[in-house]
Design a protein around this motif. Sequence first.
Motif, PDB file in Angstrom:
ATOM      1  N   ASP A 167      31.852  -7.449   0.071  1.00 31.18           N
ATOM      2  CA  ASP A 167      32.768  -6.311  -0.033  1.00 31.18           C
ATOM      3  C   ASP A 167      32.438  -5.238   1.002  1.00 31.18           C
ATOM      4  OD1 ASP A 167      34.101  -7.538  -2.074  1.00 31.18           O
ATOM      5  OD2 ASP A 167      32.975  -6.526  -3.678  1.00 31.18           O
ATOM      6  N   LYS A 168      31.140  -4.952   1.177  1.00 29.60           N
ATOM      7  CA  LYS A 168      30.754  -3.947   2.157  1.00 29.60           C
ATOM      8  C   LYS A 168      31.134  -4.367   3.567  1.00 29.60           C
ATOM      9  CE  LYS A 168      26.867  -1.970  -0.452  1.00 29.60           C
ATOM     10  NZ  LYS A 168      25.406  -1.762  -0.475  1.00 29.60           N
ATOM     11  N   SER A 169      30.931  -5.654   3.877  1.00 33.18           N
ATOM     12  CA  SER A 169      31.279  -6.133   5.220  1.00 33.18           C
ATOM     13  C   SER A 169      32.774  -6.052   5.464  1.00 33.18           C
ATOM     14  CB  SER A 169      30.787  -7.569   5.416  1.00 33.18           C
ATOM     15  OG  SER A 169      31.454  -8.441   4.515  1.00 33.18           O
ATOM     16  N   LYS A 170      33.573  -6.298   4.411  1.00 37.04           N
ATOM     17  CA  LYS A 170      35.033  -6.178   4.559  1.00 37.04           C
ATOM     18  C   LYS A 170      35.424  -4.730   4.835  1.00 37.04           C
ATOM     19  CE  LYS A 170      36.527 -10.082   1.713  1.00 37.04           C
ATOM     20  NZ  LYS A 170      37.266 -10.473   0.487  1.00 37.04           N
ATOM     21  N   ILE A 171      34.802  -3.788   4.115  1.00 43.15           N
ATOM     22  CA  ILE A 171      35.112  -2.372   4.311  1.00 43.15           C
ATOM     23  C   ILE A 171      34.752  -1.931   5.722  1.00 43.15           C
ATOM     24  CG2 ILE A 171      34.533  -0.036   3.552  1.00 43.15           C
ATOM     25  CD1 ILE A 171      34.156  -1.164   0.733  1.00 43.15           C
ATOM     26  N   GLU A 172      33.563  -2.342   6.186  1.00 43.54           N
ATOM     27  CA  GLU A 172      33.144  -1.965   7.542  1.00 43.54           C
ATOM     28  C   GLU A 172      34.073  -2.570   8.584  1.00 43.54           C
ATOM     29  OE1 GLU A 172      29.131  -3.166   7.921  1.00 43.54           O
ATOM     30  OE2 GLU A 172      28.334  -1.659   6.534  1.00 43.54           O
ATOM     31  N   LYS A 173      34.492  -3.796   8.356  1.00 39.03           N
ATOM     32  CA  LYS A 173      35.393  -4.442   9.326  1.00 39.03           C
ATOM     33  C   LYS A 173      36.737  -3.730   9.368  1.00 39.03           C
ATOM     34  CE  LYS A 173      37.389  -8.888  10.556  1.00 39.03           C
ATOM     35  NZ  LYS A 173      38.738  -8.339  10.687  1.00 39.03           N
ATOM     36  N   ASN A 174      37.239  -3.341   8.201  1.00 37.45           N
ATOM     37  CA  ASN A 174      38.521  -2.623   8.170  1.00 37.45           C
ATOM     38  C   ASN A 174      38.420  -1.278   8.885  1.00 37.45           C
ATOM     39  OD1 ASN A 174      39.745  -4.663   6.721  1.00 37.45           O
ATOM     40  ND2 ASN A 174      39.244  -3.772   4.727  1.00 37.45           N
ATOM     41  N   ARG A 175      37.297  -0.594   8.702  1.00 38.52           N
ATOM     42  CA  ARG A 175      37.110   0.683   9.396  1.00 38.52           C
ATOM     43  C   ARG A 175      37.054   0.474  10.901  1.00 38.52           C
ATOM     44  NH1 ARG A 175      32.481   3.617   5.634  1.00 38.52           N
ATOM     45  NH2 ARG A 175      33.840   4.044   3.815  1.00 38.52           N
ATOM     46  N   GLY A 176      36.369  -0.588  11.314  1.00 44.35           N
ATOM     47  CA  GLY A 176      36.289  -0.870  12.746  1.00 44.35           C
ATOM     48  C   GLY A 176      37.642  -1.198  13.343  1.00 44.35           C
ATOM     49  N   ASP A 177      38.500  -1.915  12.596  1.00 46.72           N
ATOM     50  CA  ASP A 177      39.837  -2.242  13.100  1.00 46.72           C
ATOM     51  C   ASP A 177      40.701  -1.001  13.258  1.00 46.72           C
ATOM     52  OD1 ASP A 177      39.157  -4.851  13.193  1.00 46.72           O
ATOM     53  OD2 ASP A 177      40.047  -5.379  11.247  1.00 46.72           O
ATOM     54  N   LYS A 178      40.412   0.074  12.480  1.00 50.07           N
ATOM     55  CA  LYS A 178      41.208   1.292  12.554  1.00 50.07           C
ATOM     56  C   LYS A 178      40.729   2.257  13.641  1.00 50.07           C
ATOM     57  CE  LYS A 178      42.530   1.119   7.705  1.00 50.07           C
ATOM     58  NZ  LYS A 178      42.440   1.769   6.400  1.00 50.07           N
ATOM     59  N   GLY A 179      39.746   1.902  14.433  1.00 48.27           N
ATOM     60  CA  GLY A 179      39.336   2.737  15.567  1.00 48.27           C
ATOM     61  C   GLY A 179      38.018   3.430  15.347  1.00 48.27           C
ATOM     62  N   GLY A 180      37.250   3.077  14.347  1.00 53.14           N
ATOM     63  CA  GLY A 180      35.963   3.723  14.109  1.00 53.14           C
ATOM     64  C   GLY A 180      34.888   3.163  15.013  1.00 53.14           C
ATOM     65  N   PHE A 181      33.653   3.678  14.891  1.00 49.81           N
ATOM     66  CA  PHE A 181      32.532   3.271  15.743  1.00 49.81           C
ATOM     67  C   PHE A 181      31.397   2.718  14.890  1.00 49.81           C
ATOM     68  CE2 PHE A 181      34.219   5.046  19.572  1.00 49.81           C
ATOM     69  CZ  PHE A 181      35.005   6.083  19.157  1.00 49.81           C
ATOM     70  N   MET A 182      31.754   1.959  13.812  1.00 52.60           N
ATOM     71  CA  MET A 182      30.725   1.540  12.858  1.00 52.60           C
ATOM     72  C   MET A 182      29.761   0.533  13.472  1.00 52.60           C
ATOM     73  SD  MET A 182      31.250   3.262  10.161  1.00 52.60           S
ATOM     74  CE  MET A 182      30.238   2.366   9.015  1.00 52.60           C
ATOM     75  N   SER A 183      30.267  -0.392  14.302  1.00 50.18           N
ATOM     76  CA  SER A 183      29.414  -1.469  14.787  1.00 50.18           C
ATOM     77  C   SER A 183      29.130  -1.373  16.272  1.00 50.18           C
ATOM     78  CB  SER A 183      30.085  -2.825  14.484  1.00 50.18           C
ATOM     79  OG  SER A 183      31.353  -2.880  15.099  1.00 50.18           O
ATOM     80  N   ILE A 184      29.313  -0.189  16.859  1.00 45.89           N
ATOM     81  CA  ILE A 184      29.054  -0.026  18.287  1.00 45.89           C
ATOM     82  C   ILE A 184      27.692   0.634  18.459  1.00 45.89           C
ATOM     83  CG2 ILE A 184      29.890   1.039  20.413  1.00 45.89           C
ATOM     84  CD1 ILE A 184      32.659   1.017  19.193  1.00 45.89           C
ATOM     85  N   SER A 185      26.835   0.053  19.266  1.00 42.81           N
ATOM     86  CA  SER A 185      25.504   0.602  19.470  1.00 42.81           C
ATOM     87  C   SER A 185      25.255   0.756  20.979  1.00 42.81           C
ATOM     88  CB  SER A 185      24.443  -0.306  18.848  1.00 42.81           C
ATOM     89  OG  SER A 185      24.490  -1.583  19.435  1.00 42.81           O
TER      90      SER A 185
END
Length: 528
Positions: A167-185
């Motif tokens: 569930d957490k991975s799905k939420i993070e993926k959805n946030r990333g698809d909307k233009g967030g910077f969750m998985s950018i390092s």
Amino acid sequence: MVVLAASIISKSGKALVSRQFVEMSQIRIEGLLAAFPKLVGTGKQHTYVETENVRYVYQPIEALYLLLVTNKQSNILEDLETLRLLSKLVPEYSPSLDEEGVCSAAFELIFSFDEVISLGHKESVTVTQVKQYCEMESHEEKLHKLVLQSKINETKDVMKRKASEIDKSKIEKNRGDKGGFMSISGSGSISSSFSEMSLSSGGGGGFGSGSGFGLGTDVESFSGKSKGRPPASATAPPKGLGMQLGKAQKTNQFLESLKAEGEVILEDVKPSVGLAKAPILPTDPVTLTIEEKISVTLKRDGGLSNFDVQGTLSLQILNQEDGFIQVQIENVEHPGLSFKTHPNINKELFNHEHILGLKDPNRPFPTGQTSDASGAGLMKWRIQGMNEDSVPLTINCWPSVSGNETFVNIEYEASEMFDLQNVVISVPLPALRDPPSVRQVDGEWRYDPRNSLLEWSILLIDNSNRNGSMEFVVPPADSSAFFPINIRFTASNTFSDVKVTNVLPLRGGAPPKFAQRIQLVTENYQVI
């Protein structure tokens, strides 16, 4: 004395419970048990039967046999004593002395047999001692159950953690698809990506209004130029499919194997978005349900054992203002037809004018949903004195043994009074290794190995198929193994032909619209 096996079988030779006390193949014990019913003579008082190799010591228990298979050198007196002890134990563990009761207590019966007989020799025990031995608790068993339960609990915890991570991975993926910077390092990659983006979205600095952080349609250039990875559209799963764990194929294979064995699998159907889960409610202001149930017992050699017809008339009203009504009915004259109305119905009005109305005309009929899906009951009736000519469907079953096979021919004959729908004829079978060989059938057939049934289905019986037949072949079996035959069907007309002709308003105005549902159903229809 050597007891080879202790068994409980049906009158047709079907093994329900069998415990072997010497090394013996399954084929041999099945052959010995299947041959026993043919050796038992009718009208004899003997309790044993001998063949060239073995001796059968038996005792009837209602519709079953309690059977000991021994060698011919065994002491018959000790065998009879063992048989008497086992006959006392069977009622102690079996809830009922029939096939269903014995099969439900199979393991308890086998354990009790083991306490009485050891390696083919009788132990010196009583019924009380056997019950005490079987009820003894095992410390190892308790320990095993505790370990098993702890493993189950641990597995459930792991499943919950995995589900939470998914569930957490799905939420993070959805946030990333909307233009967030969750998985950018890495600040360097971020700044270089910014420098390569198009700043044509307006509002200096590249953060245009109304589009998140102004990335707009240039997100693909950002994802395509970072570390040489392929575009997101090439690797992302199609929207709407979610995560696929890879076990659907195994599950489907398991379901298919169950279907091949004759099991009926009810697959889960996900409701469509926007569809209500509530049951379908009647749309007509007034709905009247006329239902007749028939119970018929036919004899296999011809003749009628029981024929009973009972009917009900139920009323369902949606709105209270439509409850101030009276119901006009009609029916055909039948010598054995008798009616019984609800205590609140005006009996005098019904007897003289065949109108169903409340004793108090200022009181409406009940409205809304009732505990009965068909509505509130107004009237019941019963038809007595029916003869065999009025039976809607007759079944003729002819089993015949030829060599090592039993040929079973079944035919039906339907009355012209009814068009029967969804006809299912269930024929019991002896215990089989393989499905029966169906040579000819008018309609469809299905074999249920778990319940040992052959179901013959005809969707509709009308003037085009008033007669039909089926032929199948099974290994040698007694003719009584194919009875009782159970029949189910429905029809759109009834014996009494009760119908609603009109709905009369009590407070003037136009009569409310009404719908009536008429059906004939089977309650207990069989050939014995």
